[in-house]
Structure formats: C-alpha cells, structure tokens
Design a protein around this motif. Structure first.
Motif, mmCIF file in Angstrom:
data_model
loop_
_atom_site.group_PDB
_atom_site.id
_atom_site.type_symbol
_atom_site.label_atom_id
_atom_site.label_comp_id
_atom_site.label_asym_id
_atom_site.label_seq_id
_atom_site.Cartn_x
_atom_site.Cartn_y
_atom_site.Cartn_z
ATOM 1 N N LYS A 76 0.646 -0.986 -0.388
ATOM 2 C CA LYS A 76 -0.050 -0.380 0.050
ATOM 3 C C LYS A 76 0.621 0.917 -0.586
ATOM 4 N N HIS A 77 1.838 1.169 0.159
ATOM 5 C CA HIS A 77 2.960 2.350 0.467
ATOM 6 C C HIS A 77 3.398 3.146 -0.664
ATOM 7 N N THR A 78 2.969 4.559 -1.151
ATOM 8 C CA THR A 78 3.346 5.069 -2.277
ATOM 9 C C THR A 78 4.320 6.265 -1.942
ATOM 10 N N PRO A 79 5.790 5.962 -2.613
ATOM 11 C CA PRO A 79 6.800 7.251 -2.343
ATOM 12 C C PRO A 79 6.244 8.206 -3.077
ATOM 13 N N SER A 80 6.741 9.012 -2.603
ATOM 14 C CA SER A 80 6.746 10.391 -3.348
ATOM 15 C C SER A 80 7.820 10.653 -4.320
ATOM 16 N N LEU A 81 7.398 11.326 -5.408
ATOM 17 C CA LEU A 81 8.643 11.781 -5.951
ATOM 18 C C LEU A 81 9.789 12.314 -6.011
ATOM 19 N N ASN A 82 9.939 12.740 -4.657
ATOM 20 C CA ASN A 82 10.645 13.547 -3.917
ATOM 21 C C ASN A 82 11.886 11.998 -2.844
ATOM 22 N N THR A 83 10.564 11.461 -2.706
ATOM 23 C CA THR A 83 11.636 9.872 -1.999
ATOM 24 C C THR A 83 12.664 8.864 -2.975
ATOM 25 N N LEU A 84 11.252 8.830 -4.356
ATOM 26 C CA LEU A 84 12.480 8.027 -5.484
ATOM 27 C C LEU A 84 14.006 8.851 -6.169
ATOM 28 N N LYS A 85 13.329 10.520 -6.034
ATOM 29 C CA LYS A 85 14.756 10.732 -5.818
ATOM 30 C C LYS A 85 16.020 10.783 -5.600
ATOM 31 N N LYS A 86 16.122 10.831 -3.913
ATOM 32 C CA LYS A 86 16.370 10.518 -2.991
ATOM 33 C C LYS A 86 17.249 8.710 -2.791
ATOM 34 N N TYR A 87 15.686 8.033 -3.767
ATOM 35 C CA TYR A 87 16.756 6.282 -3.382
ATOM 36 C C TYR A 87 17.573 6.214 -4.487
ATOM 37 N N ALA A 88 16.828 7.207 -5.620
ATOM 38 C CA ALA A 88 17.884 6.995 -6.819
ATOM 39 C C ALA A 88 19.734 7.717 -6.649
ATOM 40 N N GLN A 89 19.547 8.794 -5.741
ATOM 41 C CA GLN A 89 21.084 9.876 -6.133
ATOM 42 C C GLN A 89 21.807 8.505 -4.967
ATOM 43 N N ALA A 90 21.012 7.691 -4.295
ATOM 44 C CA ALA A 90 21.544 6.380 -2.972
ATOM 45 C C ALA A 90 22.516 6.035 -3.731
ATOM 46 N N VAL A 91 21.693 5.213 -5.020
ATOM 47 C CA VAL A 91 21.995 3.666 -5.079
ATOM 48 C C VAL A 91 22.154 4.675 -6.283
ATOM 49 N N GLY A 92 23.529 5.264 -6.868
ATOM 50 C CA GLY A 92 23.809 6.202 -7.821
ATOM 51 C C GLY A 92 23.402 5.806 -9.573
ATOM 52 N N CYS A 93 21.523 6.633 -9.490
ATOM 53 C CA CYS A 93 21.050 6.438 -10.767
ATOM 54 C C CYS A 93 20.620 7.923 -10.722
ATOM 55 N N ASP A 94 19.997 8.329 -11.595
ATOM 56 C CA ASP A 94 19.017 9.414 -11.387
ATOM 57 C C ASP A 94 17.636 8.711 -12.140
ATOM 58 N N LEU A 95 16.680 9.601 -11.515
ATOM 59 C CA LEU A 95 15.840 9.195 -12.032
ATOM 60 C C LEU A 95 14.755 9.572 -12.753
ATOM 61 N N GLN A 96 14.372 9.453 -13.722
ATOM 62 C CA GLN A 96 13.093 9.851 -14.880
ATOM 63 C C GLN A 96 11.971 9.556 -14.983
ATOM 64 N N VAL A 97 11.380 10.034 -15.357
ATOM 65 C CA VAL A 97 9.966 9.977 -14.935
ATOM 66 C C VAL A 97 8.949 10.654 -16.367
ATOM 67 N N LYS A 98 8.212 9.785 -17.324
ATOM 68 C CA LYS A 98 7.794 10.119 -17.948
ATOM 69 C C LYS A 98 6.380 10.304 -18.436
ATOM 70 N N LEU A 99 5.782 10.492 -19.283
ATOM 71 C CA LEU A 99 4.466 9.956 -19.088
ATOM 72 C C LEU A 99 4.487 9.472 -21.649
ATOM 73 N N VAL A 100 3.444 8.347 -21.613
ATOM 74 C CA VAL A 100 3.735 7.474 -22.592
ATOM 75 C C VAL A 100 2.694 8.055 -23.243
ATOM 76 N N PRO A 101 2.294 8.151 -24.487
ATOM 77 C CA PRO A 101 0.841 8.527 -25.424
ATOM 78 C C PRO A 101 0.582 6.807 -25.696
ATOM 79 N N HIS A 102 -0.698 6.488 -25.499
ATOM 80 C CA HIS A 102 -1.722 5.292 -25.644
ATOM 81 C C HIS A 102 -0.897 5.097 -27.141
#
Length: 105
Positions: A76-102
């Motif tokens: 049920k946990h839904t992480p915030s974008l800020n949390t995902l950014k921190k996680y990505a930085q902690a593991v040496g990654c960049d976070l990318q979020v994109k919308l893909v048309p149907h």
C-alpha cells in the motif's frame, strides 16, 4: 533417527505467474499492479548494481532500513517523487519520469 534430506522446490517467477493466472481474478489484479512491480524491480536492480544493502541505502538517504524495505515491497506504500529521487541518488542513478502516449490502433 532418520536424516531428513532437504530438497528445495525449483520454480521460476514465470512458472508461478502462469499457474496463478489460472485463478479467477488474478490476471486483472496482477496486471493492474504492473507499474508498481516494474518500479520495484528497477529499485532492486539498481541497489544490486550499486552493491548496497538496505541498511546502506537507508544511511545514505537519512532514513531507516524498514523504510527502505517498505519502499522495495509491493503493498500500500506509495512513495513520493522526492523519496524516489533520494533513493535514485543513494544507488547512483538518476530518476526519470515520463508520460507515454497510448498506442492508437
């Protein structure tokens, strides 16, 4: 006393899903969580590539191991974008979020 020999049952995730899809309602529920499962898989792979434990990621993020465990589990946990950014930085990654048309047919 007889010795009990341990023989683990071999199976793959794909085999498990194939059997589970035979159950009524499973496919709809599972497919509805595809995005969540994809995200969790990416989190786990990124942490493994970085060679980090949950404790190490938690320390880098300034949080607890239990928080990382919740983040890396389907639930049920839904992480915030800020949390995902921190996680990505902690593991040496960049976070990318994109919308893909149907796809149109």
């Amino acid at each position: 006393m007889n010795e009990i020999k341990y023989k683990p049952v071999q199976h793959t995730h794909a085999e498990f899903i194939e059997r589970a899809r035979a159950r009524k309602g499973f496919s709809e529920a599972y497919d509805g969580l595809e995005l969540e499962y994809t995200l969790i898989n990416q989190l786990l792979r990124a942490r493994a590539r970085a060679g980090l434990t949950q404790d190490a990621v938690a320390e880098r993020m300034g949080t607890t191991k239990s928080a990382i465990s919740r983040l890396e589990s389907a639930g049920k946990h839904t992480p915030s974008l800020n949390t995902l950014k921190k996680y990505a930085q902690a593991v040496g990654c960049d976070l990318q979020v994109k919308l893909v048309p149907h796809k149109t047919t």
